[in-house]
Design an enzyme around this catalytic site. Sequence first.
Site, PDB file in Angstrom:
ATOM      1  CG  LEU A  18     116.864  48.356  51.103  1.00 32.63           C
ATOM      2  CD1 LEU A  18     117.750  48.804  49.946  1.00 32.63           C
ATOM      3  CD2 LEU A  18     115.424  48.795  50.847  1.00 32.63           C
ATOM      4  CB  CYS A 385     116.232  28.756  77.169  1.00 31.05           C
ATOM      5  SG  CYS A 385     117.916  28.850  77.803  1.00 31.05           S
ATOM      6  N   GLY A 387     111.998  29.589  79.588  1.00 32.64           N
ATOM      7  CA  GLY A 387     110.640  29.030  79.656  1.00 32.64           C
ATOM      8  C   GLY A 387     110.637  27.696  80.389  1.00 32.64           C
ATOM      9  CD  GLN A 389     116.889  28.749  83.204  1.00 34.44           C
ATOM     10  OE1 GLN A 389     116.676  29.912  83.532  1.00 34.44           O
ATOM     11  NE2 GLN A 389     118.065  28.346  82.733  1.00 34.44           N
ATOM     12  CG  HIS A 511     117.889  28.528  72.608  1.00 37.88           C
ATOM     13  ND1 HIS A 511     117.032  29.594  72.749  1.00 37.88           N
ATOM     14  CD2 HIS A 511     118.755  28.610  73.640  1.00 37.88           C
ATOM     15  CE1 HIS A 511     117.363  30.291  73.819  1.00 37.88           C
ATOM     16  NE2 HIS A 511     118.421  29.716  74.379  1.00 37.88           N
ATOM     17  CD  GLU A 513     114.922  29.036  69.913  1.00 36.95           C
ATOM     18  OE1 GLU A 513     114.645  27.899  70.339  1.00 36.95           O
ATOM     19  OE2 GLU A 513     115.322  29.962  70.653  1.00 36.95           O
TER      20      GLU A 513
HETATM   21  N1  GLN Z   1     118.497  33.624  81.699  1.00 37.22           N
HETATM   22  C1  GLN Z   1     118.532  32.199  81.693  1.00 37.22           C
HETATM   23  C2  GLN Z   1     119.956  31.662  81.873  1.00 37.22           C
HETATM   24  O1  GLN Z   1     120.885  32.388  81.686  1.00 37.22           O
HETATM   25  C3  GLN Z   1     117.899  31.653  80.432  1.00 37.22           C
HETATM   26  C4  GLN Z   1     118.604  32.028  79.170  1.00 37.22           C
HETATM   27  C5  GLN Z   1     117.771  31.842  77.930  1.00 37.22           C
HETATM   28  O2  GLN Z   1     116.564  31.744  77.988  1.00 37.22           O
HETATM   29  N2  GLN Z   1     118.409  31.838  76.784  1.00 37.22           N
HETATM   30  O3  GLN Z   1     120.149  30.504  82.174  1.00 37.22           O
END
Ligand code: GLN
Length: 542
Positions: A18, A385, A387, A389, A511, A513
């Site tokens: 809700l 992250c 992305g 890598q 991150h 975000e």
């Molecule tokens: N799997 C990757 C790592 O552990 C990236 C993690 C992620 O994108 N939060 O480093």
Amino acid sequence: MAHQTKYIFVTGGVTSSLGKGIIAASLAKLLQGRGHSVTIQKLDPYINIDPGTLNPYEHGECYVTDDGAETDLDLGHYERFLNVPTSQANNITTGRIYQSVINKERKGEYLGKTVQVIPHVTDEIIRSIKILGEKGTYDFVITEIGGTVGDIESLPYIEAVRQMCWESKIDCLVIHLTLIPYLSAAGELKTKPTQHSVKELLKLGVQPDILVCRTEHPLNDSIKKKVALFCNVAEEAVIESMDAETIYDVPLLMQKERLDDVVLKKLNCDYLNTKPDLTNWNKFLKRYKNPSHEVRIAIVGKYTELADAYKSIVEGFNHAGAEIEAKLKVKWVQSDDLTEANVERNLNGVSGVLVAPGFGDRGIEGKIATIKYVRENNIPFLGICLGMQCAVIEFARNVMGLEDAHSLEMNKETKHPVINLMESQKEVTNYGGTMRLGAYDCNIEKGTLAYDIYQNTTISERHRHRFEFNNEYKQQFIDNGMVCSGINSENNLVEIVELPSHPFFIGVQFHPEYKSTVANPHPLFVALGKAALAYKKEGQLV
Ligand code: GLN
């Protein structure tokens, strides 16, 4: 008189979903707008210690706080609305409560007593609630109880609420969120489910003070009167909560219904001489709702069927869009299905690409194919992250010629682990313990895209990952044109990579975000939005 924190509990009835989190955040916004300090806490009745181990399909995104707590996504709403950081203390689960009760039992702290749900588990719940109040910094602690009243799992929480109300009625308030369904065949709004749900709470000894009623149609006075009479609450305390166009409208809807006035009045606080100052909030809403441009940005990830899995990223786009007066329309692209042959078709009409975070190897090759395509076609790119890598792997394979370059997470046999485990992580075997979590400082090199974006040489961002850029390959990356523009000064890890040969190509190990809020849209999302607008206008960036 000593500072007295007031406790507001938000429970839910009739059905789940809700929007208790949004109601709690909206009330907090209204109180904050009147100059009060407020924090919001979520109590989750599941047995996991935290949502860190949960698949995003279960409860959506796992939100990470500065202190490295892996928490429920509602904490993201709290931070986005209030612009105040939360911490581990803001999210407690049944697992965590029992863990601490059992630890105390093992240490002999219960002095030979039989350890029981009441009082030991309930006392531990109360302690977790009061920890925030006893800091002395908050006028209000709003505690959202997860789940739906009547669930077996949430019984100890409701009992804790009962006890706190019994101890000090004037410092505690209970808001119950319910649903008033509309039966189209009868053409009527129905109050019975709400009545039953309040009875359920009453059976547990809790009388709600305020009912917030979710409804698709306005509640007329006679409905409000009926709910008030049958549920034993004041008529002004029956608050209509109509479906809103956006979650960011909810504070205004609640203000119109005078939820904040009723809360303050019931808690014996002044409500007549103050009004919430929502000037900046309203400015944001106006810009958010009246964009002058529109541009499409793809989110490439593996949980695209469930937008909640990328909640903070989507909200990051919303904040950034308002900032640049553009609608940043998300196109969801499932990475599993992407190949070099079909990526162009899948990204048709898109002016920017965000490759999402993730764990495990599903969808990896699709992400790498996407990055190759955006790199070669000058399409604005942000990798977060995993992305980032993938951007490193793609560059190693296709620019540096290391064909089998990979992350050790996906391929333990690879001859070129360009993403690997940090030394200090290799020894750790405990599941939750192996990640780099929470806020870390990062130094940014001047003259880079990252510096342009942040306008700062030191930043702090939140992390949640196990694997890292492998510094053994760093010089080779630099020699081939990749710039490592953000470095963690503590352990020398690469946190940001970019390609100066490309108009907007940036990957971040952290991150961003999690730190985007209505008051402070994140500069990386703003920059991606701007780059996408420019790309759309020019056909491509120059
Ligand atoms: N799997 C990757 C790592 O552990 C990236 C993690 C992620 O994108 N939060 O480093």
